[in-house]
Scaffold this motif. Structure first.
Motif, PDB file in Angstrom:
ATOM      1  N   GLN A   9       0.827  -1.203   0.000  1.00 20.00           N
ATOM      2  CA  GLN A   9       0.000   0.000   0.000  1.00 20.00           C
ATOM      3  C   GLN A   9       0.865   1.258   0.000  1.00 20.00           C
ATOM      4  OE1 GLN A   9      -3.512   0.124   2.580  1.00 20.00           O
ATOM      5  NE2 GLN A   9      -2.860   2.136   3.296  1.00 20.00           N
ATOM      6  N   LEU A  55      -3.622  -5.129   0.222  1.00 18.54           N
ATOM      7  CA  LEU A  55      -2.358  -4.458  -0.070  1.00 18.54           C
ATOM      8  C   LEU A  55      -1.433  -4.416   1.135  1.00 18.54           C
ATOM      9  CD1 LEU A  55      -3.419  -1.339  -2.197  1.00 18.54           C
ATOM     10  CD2 LEU A  55      -2.794  -3.611  -2.972  1.00 18.54           C
ATOM     11  N   ASN A  61      -7.582  -2.260  -3.244  1.00 20.26           N
ATOM     12  CA  ASN A  61      -7.093  -1.081  -3.951  1.00 20.26           C
ATOM     13  C   ASN A  61      -8.193  -0.024  -4.046  1.00 20.26           C
ATOM     14  OD1 ASN A  61      -4.277  -1.327  -5.562  1.00 20.26           O
ATOM     15  ND2 ASN A  61      -5.160  -3.358  -5.316  1.00 20.26           N
ATOM     16  N   LEU A 107      -3.787   3.394  -8.469  1.00 18.85           N
ATOM     17  CA  LEU A 107      -4.586   2.255  -8.031  1.00 18.85           C
ATOM     18  C   LEU A 107      -5.190   1.521  -9.226  1.00 18.85           C
ATOM     19  CD1 LEU A 107      -6.363   3.940  -4.981  1.00 18.85           C
ATOM     20  CD2 LEU A 107      -4.504   2.269  -4.905  1.00 18.85           C
TER      21      LEU A 107
END
Length: 544
Positions: free
Chosen positions: A312, A412, A448, A462
């Motif tokens: 992330q 993520l 995401n 993303l």
């Protein structure tokens, strides 16, 4: 800037979770259910963790404040006091369900007025969040009055139980009922503390100073009992797993330290088992286990502290070239695992069952999402319950032709990317197991999309990540001749998006997540009875 910024969202979740424990305890009193009792006891770990998250945030605000504004400090201190007492109420709910198990006659408690005390507690809990955020004295007084009402109800129940004991009416059941009412009365004591804390925040006056000081003394004794020198243990919060997590520093010249996890013994044992299987399957993919021990219902584990950062962070902060490289490593790693563990046997996905199991939490936070049947310009719009029933039937005819070994929670932030070593790692592996690869695909895509970032360049990032993984998953499905992949993926992303709304307090964005999930269900239900090959997952649903 809001005074409680950084605290408010978790505080709201704390109130909701405690309210859920109280309402669940009432259901157990009325209809004892071993599975529900187990869920209540398991959820207590999450509440304990959430309490620590809020406590750390409060103390960070207090000690990090530079302006010394008394009103700000009073409000943050009040939030922490309330947080402590909310956790106590949750503990009393667990104690109540423990007492229910001692009733040889579950109907015995119906001799007494047991429902009204639960109603008093739930009503008072419903006032806590607005009372604190508005510093509303009138709401605070209503919370305090709940304690008086609960005291009266306890006295009435006590007198009735005492009369039954004098007549010899099943002493074992009567004593268990007394204990249940006693814990309800203690919830009232906690509510009184909560109400007084709101008054303190609003007026800056410490009513019942000796009680307030007792709370502060208790708070001072609430630190972690870990035999380390100061600074050697740094907490890592934000997880909803119910485990306590922190980094233990090792002062060796080249050591990166270890990760400490403590929580439910069954859950950590499962994670240990999965880590060992992942290590055999792909050495170095999971963190190495340094130590593991159990102590009754709890367990602790020391894990290798992995280098790099979670994916992330990479997506949101790294250069595009690094993001592309990380995507390549992820799809390469996942592809290798899927090929190694591929088993040619049909497997159900179970997306709708997962959705139903989590829908209550969504509707508790956003009750308006539970739509009823409507007619709009001659068009019948089904109720949410009708749509779910139709989706159940539509999914029942779908199955993956192969199964693979899944991460099980492929978000993520459960993927660690090490740019230097050019590899990735998996963490938080307690849900791993053999299953439909559409499960990990759907969770990855949804993790995401649901990130609450709205800058155009970040949403572009993303979309890039989702596109790369979707291309990879579709290619894998084509290799397996999996004609139903698109249909299952539609159900999977629908489930993941809709149930993600339970973690989103921004109502507008939560509604986006939920409605896109509903749209996907409607789209797939409309194809019922037609060849499964006609289903195509609409990529545009992931564009925000």
């Amino acid at each position: 800037m809001r005074i409680l910024e950084g605290i408010e969202e978790n505080f709201r979740f704390m109130v909701l979770e405690v309210s859920k424990q109280v309402s669940s305890a009432l259901l157990v009193v009325e209809r004892p259910d071993p599975d529900r009792i187990k869920r209540i006891e398991s959820r207590d770990d999450y509440i304990d963790n959430l309490k620590s998250v809020i406590e750390n945030a409060c103390w960070g605000r207090i000690h990090g404040s530079r302006d010394g504004n008394k009103r700000t400090l009073d409000l943050v201190r009040a939030a922490n006091i309330i947080n402590i007492n909310l956790e106590r109420i949750a503990d009393y709910a667990v104690n109540i369900v423990s007492q229910v198990q001692y009733l040889t006659d579950p109907l015995f408690i119906r001799r007494y007025d047991y429902r009204d005390p639960f109603v008093d507690v739930e009503r008072a809990l419903g006032l806590v969040f607005p009372a604190l955020t508005r510093q509303d004295v009138r709401l605070a007084l209503r919370i305090c009055r709940a304690e008086f009402s609960l005291d009266d109800r306890f006295k009435a129940a006590f007198d009735a139980i005492l009369a039954d004991l004098r007549r010899g009416e099943s002493p074992e059941n009567a004593i268990s009922c007394f204990n249940i009412f006693r814990y309800l009365e203690r919830m009232g004591d906690a509510l009184l503390n909560i109400g007084e804390a709101v008054i303190f925040a609003a007026l800056g006056e410490k009513l019942k100073i000796h009680q307030y000081q007792a709370l502060q003394d208790t708070l001072g004794q609430g630190g972690e009992d870990i035999p380390l020198s100061p600074g050697d243990f740094s907490s890592i919060w934000g997880t909803r797993s119910g485990c306590r997590i922190g980094r233990v520093e090792d002062h060796g010249p080249r050591s990166k330290g270890v990760l400490f996890k403590e929580g439910n013994a069954e859950k950590l044992a499962k994670e240990k088992e999965n880590i060992e299987r992942w290590e055999k399957l792909s050495p170095g993919l999971p963190p190495a286990i340094q130590a593991f021990q159990t102590d009754g219902d709890s367990a602790s584990m020391l894990l290798e502290y992995l280098g790099g950062c979670n994916f992330q962070e990479v997506v949101l902060t790294a250069d595009r070239e690094i993001v592309e490289n990380a995507c390549f490593l992820i799809t390469q790693t996942v592809g290798n695992v899927w090929e190694q563990t591929l088993t040619r046997a049909p497997v159900a996905s179970g997306f709708m069952a997962q959705m139903r199991s989590r829908l209550d939490d969504v509707l508790r936070l956003h009750p308006g999402f539970a739509t009823e049947r409507k007619d709009f310009c001659g068009l019948a719009i089904p109720a949410l319950s009708e749509l779910l029933a139709a989706a159940d039937a539509a999914e029942a005819g779908l199955a993956a032709p192969v199964s693979v070994f899944l991460h099980g929670d492929f978000n993520l932030n459960n993927i660690v990317y090490d740019h230097t070593a050019q590899r990735i790692h998996y963490i938080d592996l307690h849900r791993s197991g053999q299953g439909d690869y559409a499960v990990d695909t759907a969770v990855f895509l949804a993790s995401n999309f649901r990130l609450p970032v709205f800058e155009a360049h970040l949403r572009d990032r993303l979309r890039l990540v989702m596109r790369r993984f979707l291309e990879f998953a579709r290619a894998f499905a084509a290799e397996q001749g999996d004609a139903a992949f698109e249909a299952r993926l539609t159900f999977g992303v629908a489930r993941a998006l809709a149930t993600s709304a339970r973690f989103e307090t921004n109502r507008a964005f939560a509604q986006e997540l939920f409605q896109r999930g509903v749209y996907l269900l409607e789209r797939q239900v409309a194809l019922s009875g037609r060849p499964v090959e006609e289903a195509v997952f609409p990529d545009a649903v992931l564009v925000y």
